[in-house]
Design a protein around this motif. Structure first.
Motif, short mmCIF file in Angstrom:
data_model
loop_
_atom_site.label_atom_id
_atom_site.label_comp_id
_atom_site.label_asym_id
_atom_site.label_seq_id
_atom_site.Cartn_x
_atom_site.Cartn_y
_atom_site.Cartn_z
N PHE A 1 -5.00 -7.49 -1.75
CA PHE A 1 -5.05 -8.91 -1.43
C PHE A 1 -6.25 -9.58 -2.09
O PHE A 1 -6.15 -10.71 -2.56
N ILE A 2 -7.38 -8.86 -2.15
CA ILE A 2 -8.56 -9.44 -2.81
C ILE A 2 -8.26 -9.71 -4.29
O ILE A 2 -8.54 -10.78 -4.82
N SER B 1 0.89 -1.16 0.00
CA SER B 1 0.00 0.00 0.00
C SER B 1 0.93 1.21 0.00
O SER B 1 2.14 1.04 0.08
N HIS C 1 -6.12 -4.24 1.67
CA HIS C 1 -7.07 -5.35 1.53
C HIS C 1 -7.53 -5.50 0.08
O HIS C 1 -7.76 -6.60 -0.38
N TRP C 2 -7.64 -4.36 -0.65
CA TRP C 2 -8.05 -4.47 -2.05
C TRP C 2 -7.01 -5.23 -2.85
O TRP C 2 -7.33 -6.07 -3.70
N TRP D 1 -3.64 -1.31 -4.81
CA TRP D 1 -4.42 -1.15 -3.58
C TRP D 1 -5.58 -0.18 -3.76
O TRP D 1 -6.26 0.14 -2.80
#
Lengths: 217, 342
Positions: free
Chosen positions: B283-284, B102, B280-281, B263
């Motif tokens: 990782f998704i 990030s 988190h984006w 990210w």
């Protein structure tokens, strides 16, 4: 420990590894090991260049030479059946020639360093903020566009020539054409025949007469 | 002196561990997930005996591999035989150094980050090639030659598709590449829309580069047993396994960063909570790509070797070269409003 001393130490470390690697290239008995020590030499030279803040050159060396050229070398050496003793025979015989070439190269390098030191102001310091890569790219695609394109053209001609040299036209080879294979439809290969589940009795062929014991030969 | 030592030696080591340890855990979980997904797609259960839901299966496998003997084949080149797994694993782990998770969260924010990644992925070939040669086995050598030729070929297509991204971004820095995709329109600002053909080519090349199905002729269980690592057992085999899966996860992360905005959130920034970017984006998105690897494996039959080469050289590389030109025109004539940064 200050950073300059650390950098100096790293320089001597990488430089020493490079020299040892280069020596191993010509002294090792196994040719695969020799190729690998050449890889080691390239890699430690890339590290030395990184210390000199020539990051683009260093990484390009790793990508092009370590990543592609030396792999092909390794390919060839693994496939070849080289007689090790014959290869090593020339080591002493060619030593004088090698020394002469090395001395000439050393003199040239020293001369170049001297010239650069005299014209240090023309090279200029790396402007703050601009990265090495951006700098190089700008110079290559503006000031040196024509030489750059000519070099690219020469390389392309080289590729075409290499392919043309090794291309053999062999008779009797059945090539597959991918576009033809993809264009095949199911109807070209299989014919689906529609028919009723049960045929009417009138169409049925006459029942086969079971051969009895009497008319069996 | 003490403070400097902490700054220059201790902290980097801690950062490196903070990346490598979760990565190794992720590999273990990824292996479990792969077996589960393959199981479901084959209408089976997948691993479900070790631990709750079979979650500890991967760890059981690791323990099993570690306590097994590493067999040295007869007449194998001992030094290279033991060096090869490390040569495969080190570049696979080293590549993670330049990957930003990030804004600002990156081990080394180097300007030539993309080049460094290309260098590391091309270094990984040596592990494969030497493993095949040093094992003194015909199957291993054939597998190594296949794998190497394939990796080198697809590196070109991969490199050219990355060039398209670089042309639109104007930087080799991965953080700058993500920043260039920031905009007020969310998902519509990402590179995968103007660069759709090369985005597809990049990911397919990534699958071929990691020697995964349907391009897994290097392993080709039905023809050459298991390819270049057929002679390896125990922990040496585990290292190859780790390197392969770390590379798959790396390709997934890279695809997300280069084409799907890293990210950044797919939802426009005006939406209160979901519009904000965050790791988190990333990782998704990476999970999505990692899942695609498994989906491919369950769906497609293996390519024939000459078809793989044809696809790489005659289809992908010409398309990417044309698209580099198109990307140049996009940038020069301003056809797309990517990189508004607003």
């Amino acid at each position: 420990m200050n950073t300059d001393l650390l950098q100096l130490l790293c320089f001597y470390l990488f430089g020493g590894v490079a020299v040892i690697g280069a020596l191993m290239v010509i002294t090792l008995r196994n040719s695969v090991h020799a190729v690998l020590s050449l890889v080691l030499t390239f890699f430690s030279m890339a590290c030395v260049w990184l210390l000199a803040e020539a990051e683009f050159l260093a990484i390009a060396l790793v990508v092009v030479y370590v990543g592609a050229v030396m792999v092909l070398f390794l390919f060839v050496v693994m496939m070849l059946d080289i007689k090790q003793e014959v290869v090593r025979e020339g080591f002493i015989r060619y030593l004088p020639v090698g020394v002469v070439v090395a001395v000439v190269m050393l003199v040239e390098m020293l001369a170049m360093i001297g010239v650069r030191a005299m014209h240090a102001h023309t090279l200029g310091a790396n402007p703050a903020g601009a990265s090495n890569v951006a700098w190089l790219g700008k110079a290559l695609y503006t000031q040196f566009l024509l030489p750059f394109e000519i070099a690219a053209l020469i390389l392309t001609v080289g590729i075409v020539a290499a392919v043309a040299l090794t291309l053999r036209q062999r008779a009797g080879v059945r090539h597959q054409t991918a576009s033809q294979q993809v264009a095949v439809r199911a109807t070209d290969r299989v014919r689906v025949v529609k028919m009723a589940v049960e045929q009417p009795a009138s169409v049925l062929p006459a029942p086969v007469v079971e051969p009895t014991q009497e008319n069996a030969p | 002196m003490g403070a400097q030592l902490i700054d220059h030696v201790l902290l980097p080591v801690v950062y490196i561990l903070a990346i490598v340890l979760p990565l190794v855990l992720a590999v273990a979980m990824f292996v479990y997930w792969e077996r589960k997904v393959l199981g479901w797609m084959h209408v089976r259960m997948g691993p479900n005996k070790v631990g709750p839901l079979g979650l500890l299966q991967a760890f059981a496998d690791v323990v099993k591999l570690l306590i097994k003997e590493v067999v040295l084949p007869t007449n194998a080149n001992k030094f290279l035989y033991y060096l090869a797994p490390m040569l495969a694993l080190v570049p696979a782990l080293a590549a993670w150094a330049v990957l930003p998770f990030s804004p600002g969260v990156v081990l080394a924010d180097v300007n030539a980050g993309v080049l460094y990644l290309l260098a590391m992925t091309s270094m990984g070939v040596y592990g494969i090639l030497l493993a095949g040669w040093a094992s003194n086995s015909r199957y291993a050598l054939l597998g190594a030659l296949r794998a190497t030729a394939q990796v080198i070929s697809y590196e070109l297509a991969m490199g050219m598709s990355i060039v398209c991204v670089l042309v639109l971004t104007g930087s080799l820095n991965l953080t700058a590449i993500v920043d260039a995709q920031a905009g007020s329109k969310g998902i519509l600002d990402w590179f995968f829309i103007p660069l759709l053909p090369v985005f597809v080519i990049y990911f397919i090349s990534g699958v071929a580069e990691t020697n995964r199905a349907p391009f897994d002729v290097a392993e080709g269980e039905s023809e050459i047993v298991a390819g270049f690592h057929v002679e390896y057992s125990g922990s040496a085999f585990a290292l190859f396994f780790l390197a392969e899966y770390a590379n798959m996860i790396l390709i997934s992360f890279l695809a997300s960063i280069l084409f799907l905005g890293g990210w950044l959130s797919p939802i426009p920034a005006s939406v209160p909570y979901l519009g904000h970017g965050g790791f988190h984006w990333l990782f998704i998105k990476a999970f999505l790509f990692a899942f695609l690897f498994l989906w491919f494996r369950a769906s497609f039959p293996r390519y024939r070797y000459d078809q793989i080469m044809r696809l790489g050289w005659k289809v992908f590389i010409p398309i990417t070269i044309v698209w580099v030109l198109v990307a140049g025109c996009m940038k020069y004539f301003g056809w797309v409003t990517i990189g508004t940064g607003a």
